[in-house]
Design an enzyme around this catalytic site. Structure first.
Site, PDB file in Angstrom:
ATOM      1  N   GLU A  94      13.576  21.692  39.205  1.00 40.55           N
ATOM      2  CA  GLU A  94      14.469  20.700  39.453  1.00 40.55           C
ATOM      3  C   GLU A  94      14.563  20.086  39.203  1.00 40.55           C
ATOM      4  OE1 GLU A  94      16.557  23.542  42.255  1.00 40.55           O
ATOM      5  OE2 GLU A  94      16.348  24.907  41.534  1.00 40.55           O
ATOM      6  N   GLY A 153      15.191  42.480  50.722  1.00 44.50           N
ATOM      7  CA  GLY A 153      15.525  41.171  51.064  1.00 44.50           C
ATOM      8  C   GLY A 153      16.474  41.305  51.944  1.00 44.50           C
ATOM      9  N   ARG A 154      16.722  40.103  52.823  1.00 43.14           N
ATOM     10  CA  ARG A 154      18.257  39.863  53.492  1.00 43.14           C
ATOM     11  C   ARG A 154      19.073  40.296  52.208  1.00 43.14           C
ATOM     12  NH1 ARG A 154      14.502  36.790  57.753  1.00 43.14           N
ATOM     13  NH2 ARG A 154      14.432  35.775  55.537  1.00 43.14           N
ATOM     14  N   ILE A 155      19.111  38.928  51.139  1.00 43.92           N
ATOM     15  CA  ILE A 155      19.839  38.297  50.931  1.00 43.92           C
ATOM     16  C   ILE A 155      19.816  39.863  49.424  1.00 43.92           C
ATOM     17  CG2 ILE A 155      20.550  37.057  48.917  1.00 43.92           C
ATOM     18  CD1 ILE A 155      19.421  35.304  50.618  1.00 43.92           C
ATOM     19  N   HIS A 211      21.902  24.827  42.316  1.00 41.52           N
ATOM     20  CA  HIS A 211      21.222  25.190  43.678  1.00 41.52           C
ATOM     21  C   HIS A 211      22.192  24.449  44.708  1.00 41.52           C
ATOM     22  CE1 HIS A 211      16.568  25.715  45.424  1.00 41.52           C
ATOM     23  NE2 HIS A 211      17.737  25.800  46.075  1.00 41.52           N
ATOM     24  N   ALA A 223      24.067  28.098  46.162  1.00 39.88           N
ATOM     25  CA  ALA A 223      24.000  29.169  46.876  1.00 39.88           C
ATOM     26  C   ALA A 223      24.305  29.456  47.840  1.00 39.88           C
ATOM     27  CB  ALA A 223      23.340  30.076  46.690  1.00 39.88           C
ATOM     28  N   THR A 259      18.861  33.644  42.477  1.00 39.38           N
ATOM     29  CA  THR A 259      19.084  32.591  43.259  1.00 39.38           C
ATOM     30  C   THR A 259      18.381  32.790  43.868  1.00 39.38           C
ATOM     31  OG1 THR A 259      20.519  34.480  44.455  1.00 39.38           O
ATOM     32  CG2 THR A 259      22.115  33.510  43.228  1.00 39.38           C
ATOM     33  N   SER A 260      17.014  33.028  43.349  1.00 41.18           N
ATOM     34  CA  SER A 260      16.096  32.312  45.022  1.00 41.18           C
ATOM     35  C   SER A 260      14.990  31.555  44.797  1.00 41.18           C
ATOM     36  CB  SER A 260      15.223  33.605  44.487  1.00 41.18           C
ATOM     37  OG  SER A 260      14.382  34.153  43.032  1.00 41.18           O
ATOM     38  N   ARG A 261      14.275  31.101  43.607  1.00 36.52           N
ATOM     39  CA  ARG A 261      13.552  30.409  43.004  1.00 36.52           C
ATOM     40  C   ARG A 261      13.652  29.986  42.066  1.00 36.52           C
ATOM     41  NH1 ARG A 261      15.332  28.647  47.037  1.00 36.52           N
ATOM     42  NH2 ARG A 261      14.178  27.305  49.158  1.00 36.52           N
TER      43      ARG A 261
HETATM   44  P1  NAD Z   1      13.231  37.777  53.361  1.00 36.52           P
HETATM   45  O1  NAD Z   1      11.960  37.220  53.300  1.00 36.52           O
HETATM   46  O2  NAD Z   1      14.353  38.647  53.420  1.00 36.52           O
HETATM   47  O3  NAD Z   1      13.264  39.114  51.437  1.00 36.52           O
HETATM   48  C1  NAD Z   1      12.403  38.809  50.313  1.00 36.52           C
HETATM   49  C2  NAD Z   1      12.173  39.713  50.020  1.00 36.52           C
HETATM   50  O4  NAD Z   1      11.200  40.062  48.468  1.00 36.52           O
HETATM   51  C3  NAD Z   1      11.375  40.892  50.648  1.00 36.52           C
HETATM   52  O5  NAD Z   1      11.667  42.303  50.997  1.00 36.52           O
HETATM   53  C4  NAD Z   1       9.895  41.024  49.562  1.00 36.52           C
HETATM   54  O6  NAD Z   1       8.870  42.282  50.629  1.00 36.52           O
HETATM   55  C5  NAD Z   1      10.323  41.097  48.547  1.00 36.52           C
HETATM   56  N1  NAD Z   1       8.599  40.359  48.011  1.00 36.52           N
HETATM   57  C6  NAD Z   1       8.309  40.080  48.269  1.00 36.52           C
HETATM   58  N2  NAD Z   1       7.188  39.415  47.224  1.00 36.52           N
HETATM   59  C7  NAD Z   1       8.121  40.417  46.716  1.00 36.52           C
HETATM   60  C8  NAD Z   1       7.120  40.328  45.024  1.00 36.52           C
HETATM   61  N3  NAD Z   1       5.610  39.968  44.730  1.00 36.52           N
HETATM   62  N4  NAD Z   1       7.392  41.449  44.471  1.00 36.52           N
HETATM   63  C9  NAD Z   1       8.501  42.506  45.174  1.00 36.52           C
HETATM   64  N5  NAD Z   1       9.282  42.024  46.703  1.00 36.52           N
HETATM   65  C10 NAD Z   1       8.482  40.731  46.555  1.00 36.52           C
HETATM   66  O7  NAD Z   1      14.520  36.435  52.486  1.00 36.52           O
HETATM   67  P2  NAD Z   1      15.468  36.231  51.436  1.00 36.52           P
HETATM   68  O8  NAD Z   1      16.301  35.392  53.085  1.00 36.52           O
HETATM   69  O9  NAD Z   1      16.727  37.615  51.462  1.00 36.52           O
HETATM   70  O10 NAD Z   1      15.768  35.385  50.617  1.00 36.52           O
HETATM   71  C11 NAD Z   1      15.165  35.307  49.695  1.00 36.52           C
HETATM   72  C12 NAD Z   1      14.749  33.977  48.733  1.00 36.52           C
HETATM   73  O11 NAD Z   1      15.616  34.156  48.562  1.00 36.52           O
HETATM   74  C13 NAD Z   1      14.017  32.881  49.320  1.00 36.52           C
HETATM   75  O12 NAD Z   1      12.773  32.985  49.692  1.00 36.52           O
HETATM   76  C14 NAD Z   1      14.615  31.452  48.963  1.00 36.52           C
HETATM   77  O13 NAD Z   1      13.487  31.172  48.029  1.00 36.52           O
HETATM   78  C15 NAD Z   1      15.938  31.759  48.481  1.00 36.52           C
HETATM   79  N6  NAD Z   1      17.432  31.479  48.647  1.00 36.52           N
HETATM   80  C16 NAD Z   1      18.008  31.017  47.812  1.00 36.52           C
HETATM   81  C17 NAD Z   1      18.384  29.923  47.890  1.00 36.52           C
HETATM   82  C18 NAD Z   1      20.212  29.162  47.350  1.00 36.52           C
HETATM   83  O14 NAD Z   1      20.356  28.594  47.727  1.00 36.52           O
HETATM   84  N7  NAD Z   1      19.344  29.769  45.741  1.00 36.52           N
HETATM   85  C19 NAD Z   1      19.187  30.021  49.105  1.00 36.52           C
HETATM   86  C20 NAD Z   1      18.637  31.077  50.484  1.00 36.52           C
HETATM   87  C21 NAD Z   1      18.060  31.416  50.140  1.00 36.52           C
END
Ligand code: NAD
Length: 324
Positions: free
Chosen positions: A270, A157-159, A288, A290, A239-241
């Site tokens: 956490e 996705g975005r990140i 946490h 990022a 850096t996701s969850r």
């Molecule tokens: P996003 O929605 O743009 O990207 C998420 C991607 O994951 C999408 O392309 C989606 O299709 C894919 N996805 C969903 N379910 C899936 C699965 N079962 N298998 C494979 N791919 C799957 O979100 P984003 O803005 O890139 O953010 C991603 C995540 O990063 C957030 O949901 C958040 O939990 C985490 N995050 C963490 C921090 C931190 O401080 N560590 C900061 C920001 C975001």
């Protein structure tokens, strides 16, 4: 004018924007995570219509019961696994998040974690501070190169795309990705290859970087069985969850050399860490942070306020999230 509760102090700019929007904004006086009991007590103390929540607040049916006048929950995060979106939808409560404004910051951070663990920077820093640096040595603290290696993005996705771009253009890595769907648009934008199955990616990648949201389908996406599929020379970055990885299984894999190292900004329970994690040298762990740049935290504050203000102006609500 609406009455809004902010569960913990956020950068001033967003509070100002909501007040400038004509709202009465009450910020929790305790600069810490409220317990579920405290949160319910605060929300039932006055007829709040809006709540600014953090990822550390569980917003569920019980909270709604305590706060029946709430119409909108504006989450100060892009991830919203802390909110029972289905319960909110059923109750007609709008939920919003903060996508986009933190993408570059988190992508930079994931890149930093990759470099930190592959080049053993925290370990080397500790070594030097401890006075152990006696002389240059040919085999002192050897790390790994990234150029020409494979980066596996899980969740493009975005990140995820931001990390792919940085590591591909900046460091010469070849990118493979796994997502629920192949992304033709992404493949037109950059040289990368889709893996239709996570296992295919895990077997090939030298660095695996996780960027999926936390959903029932992504909980323990990386478990003992999948860790065993990774190369013994590979690094895992999260850096996701936290719950996307079975953290105890990861500790075992780092200990017995199933994989070479890990960089973690998030943890399964956490702020607790899995037993044995912090004594390992081949893992870089951070609390946490990022998205924690001054610029981005201000932008997140502005965005929660914008979402809130637009809602109360009766306009189309930006950044609304729905149950998956
Ligand atoms: P996003 O929605 O743009 O990207 C998420 C991607 O994951 C999408 O392309 C989606 O299709 C894919 N996805 C969903 N379910 C899936 C699965 N079962 N298998 C494979 N791919 C799957 O979100 P984003 O803005 O890139 O953010 C991603 C995540 O990063 C957030 O949901 C958040 O939990 C985490 N995050 C963490 C921090 C931190 O401080 N560590 C900061 C920001 C975001």
């Amino acid at each position: 004018m609406a009455l809004i509760f902010v569960t913990r102090k956020i950068p001033d700019i967003g509070i100002k924007w909501m007040r400038d929007g004509g709202h009465e904004v009450v910020v929790s006086e305790k600069d810490r995570v409220l317990t579920p009991k405290e949160l319910k007590a605060e929300l039932s103390s006055r007829p709040y219509e809006g709540v600014v929540s953090l990822l550390t607040d569980t917003i569920d049916e019980k909270v709604l019961k305590a706060a029946p006048s709430v119409k909108i929950v504006s989450n100060y995060a892009v991830g919203y696994n802390n909110i029972d979106v289905e319960a909110m939808e059923d109750a007609g409560v709008v939920v919003t998040n903060t996508p986009g404004v933190l993408t570059d910051t988190v992508a930079e951070y994931a890149t930093a974690l990759i470099l930190a663990v592959a080049k053993r920077i925290p370990e080397a820093d500790k070594f030097t501070r401890a006075g152990k640096y006696k002389a240059w040595a040919p085999e002192l603290l050897l790390g790994s190169d990234l150029a020409g290696k494979k980066l596996g993005i899980v969740g493009a996705g975005r990140i995820g795309q931001g990390v792919a771009r940085r590591l591909s253009i900046g460091f010469g890595m070849d990118v493979i990705y796994y997502d629920i769907a192949k992304n033709e648009k992404l493949e037109k934008k950059m040289d990368c290859e889709y893996c239709g199955e996570l296992e295919v990616l895990l077997k090939q990648a030298d660095v695996v970087s996780l960027h999926v949201p936390l959903l029932p389908s992504t909980k323990h996406l990386i478990n003992a069985e999948r860790l065993a599929m990774m190369k013994s020379s590979a690094y895992l970055i999260n850096t996701s969850r936290g719950p996307v990885i079975d953290e105890s299984a990861l500790v075992a894999a780092l200990k017995d050399g199933t994989i070479r190292g890990a960089g973690l900004d998030v943890f399964e329970d956490e702020p607790k860490l899995a037993r044995g994690l912090k004594s390992l040298n081949n893992v870089v762990i951070t609390p946490h942070i990022a998205s924690a740049s001054e610029e981005t935290r201000d932008k997140m504050s502005q965005l929660v306020a914008f979402n809130m203000n637009e809602f109360f102006l009766g306009r189309e609500v930006p950044n609304m999230v729905f149950k998956k």
